[in-house]
Design a protein around this motif. Sequence first.
Motif, PDB file in Angstrom:
ATOM      1  N   ASP A  53       0.823  -1.197   0.000  1.00 59.26           N
ATOM      2  CA  ASP A  53       0.000   0.000   0.000  1.00 59.26           C
ATOM      3  C   ASP A  53       0.864   1.256   0.000  1.00 59.26           C
ATOM      4  O   ASP A  53       0.565   2.233  -0.686  1.00 59.26           O
ATOM      5  CB  ASP A  53      -0.917  -0.029   1.228  1.00 59.26           C
ATOM      6  CG  ASP A  53      -2.046   0.958   1.108  1.00 59.26           C
ATOM      7  OD1 ASP A  53      -2.838   0.813   0.148  1.00 59.26           O
ATOM      8  OD2 ASP A  53      -2.114   1.887   1.935  1.00 59.26           O
ATOM      9  N   ALA A  54       1.965   1.164   0.770  1.00 65.13           N
ATOM     10  CA  ALA A  54       2.858   2.329   0.843  1.00 65.13           C
ATOM     11  C   ALA A  54       3.512   2.578  -0.507  1.00 65.13           C
ATOM     12  O   ALA A  54       3.545   3.719  -0.996  1.00 65.13           O
ATOM     13  CB  ALA A  54       3.914   2.106   1.919  1.00 65.13           C
ATOM     14  N   LEU A  55       3.989   1.507  -1.141  1.00 65.61           N
ATOM     15  CA  LEU A  55       4.672   1.657  -2.421  1.00 65.61           C
ATOM     16  C   LEU A  55       3.716   2.225  -3.463  1.00 65.61           C
ATOM     17  O   LEU A  55       4.048   3.145  -4.210  1.00 65.61           O
ATOM     18  CB  LEU A  55       5.234   0.315  -2.892  1.00 65.61           C
ATOM     19  CG  LEU A  55       6.475  -0.192  -2.144  1.00 65.61           C
ATOM     20  CD1 LEU A  55       6.799  -1.624  -2.554  1.00 65.61           C
ATOM     21  CD2 LEU A  55       7.683   0.711  -2.400  1.00 65.61           C
ATOM     22  N   ASN A  56       2.499   1.646  -3.469  1.00 67.76           N
ATOM     23  CA  ASN A  56       1.532   2.115  -4.447  1.00 67.76           C
ATOM     24  C   ASN A  56       1.111   3.551  -4.211  1.00 67.76           C
ATOM     25  O   ASN A  56       0.691   4.248  -5.124  1.00 67.76           O
ATOM     26  CB  ASN A  56       0.295   1.207  -4.457  1.00 67.76           C
ATOM     27  CG  ASN A  56       0.572  -0.070  -5.244  1.00 67.76           C
ATOM     28  OD1 ASN A  56       1.068  -0.030  -6.374  1.00 67.76           O
ATOM     29  ND2 ASN A  56       0.304  -1.209  -4.634  1.00 67.76           N
ATOM     30  N   GLY A  57       1.231   3.958  -2.944  1.00 64.64           N
ATOM     31  CA  GLY A  57       0.789   5.316  -2.615  1.00 64.64           C
ATOM     32  C   GLY A  57       1.902   6.334  -2.700  1.00 64.64           C
ATOM     33  O   GLY A  57       1.660   7.533  -2.549  1.00 64.64           O
ATOM     34  N   MET A  58       3.140   5.914  -2.921  1.00 70.85           N
ATOM     35  CA  MET A  58       4.256   6.869  -2.923  1.00 70.85           C
ATOM     36  C   MET A  58       4.269   7.675  -4.213  1.00 70.85           C
ATOM     37  O   MET A  58       4.101   7.107  -5.298  1.00 70.85           O
ATOM     38  CB  MET A  58       5.595   6.135  -2.764  1.00 70.85           C
ATOM     39  CG  MET A  58       5.864   5.720  -1.333  1.00 70.85           C
ATOM     40  SD  MET A  58       7.315   4.719  -1.216  1.00 70.85           S
ATOM     41  CE  MET A  58       8.550   5.967  -1.038  1.00 70.85           C
ATOM     42  N   PRO A  59       4.445   8.989  -4.111  1.00 72.01           N
ATOM     43  CA  PRO A  59       4.468   9.814  -5.331  1.00 72.01           C
ATOM     44  C   PRO A  59       5.606   9.394  -6.252  1.00 72.01           C
ATOM     45  O   PRO A  59       5.461   9.366  -7.473  1.00 72.01           O
ATOM     46  CB  PRO A  59       4.680  11.224  -4.805  1.00 72.01           C
ATOM     47  CG  PRO A  59       4.884  11.132  -3.340  1.00 72.01           C
ATOM     48  CD  PRO A  59       4.661   9.746  -2.896  1.00 72.01           C
ATOM     49  N   GLN A  60       6.703   9.034  -5.653  1.00 74.15           N
ATOM     50  CA  GLN A  60       7.833   8.580  -6.482  1.00 74.15           C
ATOM     51  C   GLN A  60       8.299   7.232  -5.973  1.00 74.15           C
ATOM     52  O   GLN A  60       8.679   7.096  -4.794  1.00 74.15           O
ATOM     53  CB  GLN A  60       8.970   9.589  -6.370  1.00 74.15           C
ATOM     54  CG  GLN A  60       9.951   9.380  -7.472  1.00 74.15           C
ATOM     55  CD  GLN A  60      11.132  10.350  -7.357  1.00 74.15           C
ATOM     56  OE1 GLN A  60      11.150  11.262  -6.535  1.00 74.15           O
ATOM     57  NE2 GLN A  60      12.124  10.122  -8.193  1.00 74.15           N
ATOM     58  N   LEU A  61       8.189   6.249  -6.832  1.00 72.06           N
ATOM     59  CA  LEU A  61       8.531   4.896  -6.395  1.00 72.06           C
ATOM     60  C   LEU A  61      10.021   4.748  -6.128  1.00 72.06           C
ATOM     61  O   LEU A  61      10.831   5.295  -6.883  1.00 72.06           O
ATOM     62  CB  LEU A  61       8.138   3.890  -7.481  1.00 72.06           C
ATOM     63  CG  LEU A  61       6.698   3.386  -7.465  1.00 72.06           C
ATOM     64  CD1 LEU A  61       6.509   2.387  -8.597  1.00 72.06           C
ATOM     65  CD2 LEU A  61       6.339   2.748  -6.143  1.00 72.06           C
ATOM     66  N   PRO A  62      10.392   4.088  -5.092  1.00 74.48           N
ATOM     67  CA  PRO A  62      11.820   3.810  -4.896  1.00 74.48           C
ATOM     68  C   PRO A  62      12.322   2.842  -5.960  1.00 74.48           C
ATOM     69  O   PRO A  62      11.513   2.150  -6.597  1.00 74.48           O
ATOM     70  CB  PRO A  62      11.847   3.174  -3.504  1.00 74.48           C
ATOM     71  CG  PRO A  62      10.493   2.625  -3.282  1.00 74.48           C
ATOM     72  CD  PRO A  62       9.550   3.454  -4.081  1.00 74.48           C
ATOM     73  N   LYS A  63      13.630   2.818  -6.103  1.00 72.70           N
ATOM     74  CA  LYS A  63      14.202   1.945  -7.142  1.00 72.70           C
ATOM     75  C   LYS A  63      14.849   0.739  -6.481  1.00 72.70           C
ATOM     76  O   LYS A  63      15.306   0.817  -5.343  1.00 72.70           O
ATOM     77  CB  LYS A  63      15.296   2.708  -7.920  1.00 72.70           C
ATOM     78  CG  LYS A  63      14.808   3.910  -8.645  1.00 72.70           C
ATOM     79  CD  LYS A  63      14.801   3.600 -10.127  1.00 72.70           C
ATOM     80  CE  LYS A  63      14.143   4.659 -10.993  1.00 72.70           C
ATOM     81  NZ  LYS A  63      12.986   5.345 -10.533  1.00 72.70           N
ATOM     82  N   ASN A  64      14.896  -0.370  -7.217  1.00 71.70           N
ATOM     83  CA  ASN A  64      15.686  -1.513  -6.749  1.00 71.70           C
ATOM     84  C   ASN A  64      17.147  -1.096  -6.726  1.00 71.70           C
ATOM     85  O   ASN A  64      17.657  -0.607  -7.730  1.00 71.70           O
ATOM     86  CB  ASN A  64      15.552  -2.700  -7.711  1.00 71.70           C
ATOM     87  CG  ASN A  64      14.255  -3.456  -7.463  1.00 71.70           C
ATOM     88  OD1 ASN A  64      13.672  -3.343  -6.379  1.00 71.70           O
ATOM     89  ND2 ASN A  64      13.829  -4.220  -8.448  1.00 71.70           N
TER      90      ASN A  64
END
Length: 918
Positions: A323-334
């Motif tokens: 949910d946090a990832l989907n809600g983040m304005p900018q996705l973190p990168k691997n």
Amino acid sequence: MIVSWSNMICAYHLLTFRSILCAKTNHRDILTIGILFNGAVSQSEFPLNSTIFSNNMEEDNFLTLSTNIRQLSNDDSFEASKTVCSLLDADEGLVAVFGPPTSPASPLIESIVKNLNVPYILTSWKGTSYDGSETFLNFYPDNERLSKGIAALVQSLEWNGFVIIYETEEGLVRLQEVLKGQSWMRKTNQDFIRIRQLNRGPDYKPFFKHFKNSTETNFILDCKTENILPILQQVRTLGMLDIHFNYFLTSLDAHTVDYSSLDTNANITTIRLFDYKSEEFKNAVFKWSLSQLRTYNKRKELNPYTIKTETVLFHDALLYLIDALNGMPQLPKNEKTSCYGFDSLRDGTELIKAMRNREYLEPLSGPIQFDEHGNRVDFNLHLYNNDEELLATWSGLNGTTTIARNYDETTSAAVSNLIKIKVIVSTRIGEPYLMKVPPKYEGEILEGNDRYEGYSKDLMDQVAEIIGFTYELVLTENNNYGNWDEEKKRWNGLVGDLLDKKAHLAICDLTITHERQQVVDFSMPFMTLGISILHKYPDKRGTDLFAFLEPFDISVWIYSATLYLVVSLILFFIARMTPGDWENPHPCDENPEMLENIWGIKNCHWATLGTIMNQGCDILPKGISSRMALGMWWFFALIITNSYIANLTAFLTKDKMELPIKSAEDLAKQNKIKYGLLRFGSTEAFFKSSNDSIYQRMYMNMKSQRPTVFEKDNADGVQRVCNTKNSLYAFLMESTQIEYAIEKKCKLKQVGNWLDTKSYGIAMPINAPYRGAINKAVLTLQESGNLTKLKKKWWKDVRKGDSCEDVRNKGKDEKEGDLDLAKTTGTFLVLAVGVSIGISIGILEFLWNVRNVSVEEHLSYWEALKNELAFATNIFIYRKKIKSSSAESSTERKSDKIENKSIMQNMLHSANSLMNIN
Ligand code: ASP
């Protein structure tokens, strides 16, 4: 819940943990999560597969998740650190790492990940809270709060004392708040918290054997979940798994254990974060079992109760992460990170912050909230019993406990346990509470409860009937009520039986005392009473012919009689010496030739006798000294006769059933009447611990008496009161027993008021869950009047024939104390004997006179007798002629004849002359 087949097939490919992407993923970012597991198989796999599949299949999501899973070899920290480094350094990189379950390597792994600023998500217990860490998040409840929750739930059980048994030091960390609770637990001296470390196993019996013979019944067991069953099985073989025992299991996975094989009545309470019986939970588990089908092509049926807490927390953590990832304005990168370089993940804190602020999610493990350091501070801790009933819930956020069951529910749950067993009721023999039933015919053998009868048995029958349990009466050793044995350092009697877990209940005339209440619980009182004095009416006197002599002691009689003779003689001599008593025999002759003294022995005795008999005398002395002597005799006679009369009155009223003592104070003041009491009972305890100076004095007095005035049984005391002559023994006893004794033996009586007020109750182990039910039953019996009926049955109706009251009233009608014939027989007898002696002397005098007449008148004796008899029996003649023929008789003799003096007078006269000094 309904998942289309196409999706499932896609997921099958997706979830090979190697990020095989389906067609949908073209426009989505692929993010990898590093996962560390301990050992090969983990339940966490179920939610992992299911949750990631759901995310990846969700069209609206911006990302596709893949996982990089590593298994850690147990306990080898070096290997573990290598594995973690290789995970972080993997080519595909990762956005976050899920930590492993608690293991010795955990601290090392944690420090590596922390140094590299990699978002680290934990779902397992941690002994210390995170402090100052922004890249950590632990879904497992914060240890300090969890410990508080455990302490609060233990407190809700209202145990007086308990033993903490822990397997590893971690247990102590988990139970630190319970230990701190020592202060709130210790309401009384008997409350205790003992701490013991469990031995290594697998043989736990020696460890628990130690508790078998102690009074401990409440245990908090902190051990590995997999050890719970083996431990309890062994505890069961020791007989420590019956209704007397309570166990509190601290493992959050205790619900996964199947207790059915234990077949126990013990109260086993467990704690957990979630309700595995809820519909959401069942649905989630169903999803997980479906995901198994996708993964392994075969469906593995999952039972909700087998799901461990960590699995649920893992599910919630994934939910939050996705949910946090989907809600983040900018996705973190691997990103890949080397343990040996110094580059850290750019947005480690961002992801954790985003996860911490998730709202509107419905996690399976209840409310979730984190503090700024990533510790989970909000959660609900539920307390369940072994019937899977919710007992209480503790809220982590505000630290409040909500008791789930009301009083009635708790009671009915306890009753259902009681019904399953045969309740053992400890009791003692003592009239009228419990007596052995005599066989109706020779050879009759009575069994079970039929062997006994009495108030206690009837009361127990009715209580058992109301609640619906069956019970067995068991006699306690040595027939003791229950008190602390200083020598053996243990409680004996009924109380001891409860503490030794030999009985579930105890009933008899058992007094509710403060001391006993420290170690056992009592039901509502079923009888109220107080200590009083049992005494005996004075013994009825037998018919004593000479009862009239009793007002004076024998010595008084002897002295008085001797004095009578002595004073008469003294008077005789004084009268002879004093000139006043030498008188003119013929007052007309002014110059008499001789003087006469009338105070011969005879007259002296007559005068003193007349005085002491209150009759007076027709002659009185004239000399000063003789008057003085006689006057003093009058004084003596006055005192003696009046004392006699006064004493005679008291003596006559002595039988008026009056008791010499009227209160405990009267008893304390005197030493003549001994008094005692029952040894080792609440009555003795009352005197022993009393602050009242009178009672203290009485107790000291009783203790100093030899032979002892204490009795082993109340019945012995009653017997002693009956058997002691002259009511010289009184027994201090409880009023109910006194009532019974005086109802049976009418010569007994209660003296004075109650010295205290107390009651009897049914005893049971402390905090016995069935106490409410017993209370309710006693109350019902009281309200319905059955207790009164029972009392009447065993106190009044046992007496055959007239009641003592009637007997006593009859006695009153007989006008006790009146001068009845029996008491006056002696006086009649004295009269009869005296008169008989008078008659005998009269006859002798008459015969002697006949002889004189026959000589003087020259008649035969028989003729003279005939003449004299004829004359004497002629009741109309009152004059008698003087015989003239006796001319030669002297003047004195003539006058004798004229006066018709008796022979006895002559004899006395002769004696008088003999002693004539002149
Ligand atoms: N009922 C008392 C007890 O429970 C015994 C007694 O003192 O009469 O100890």
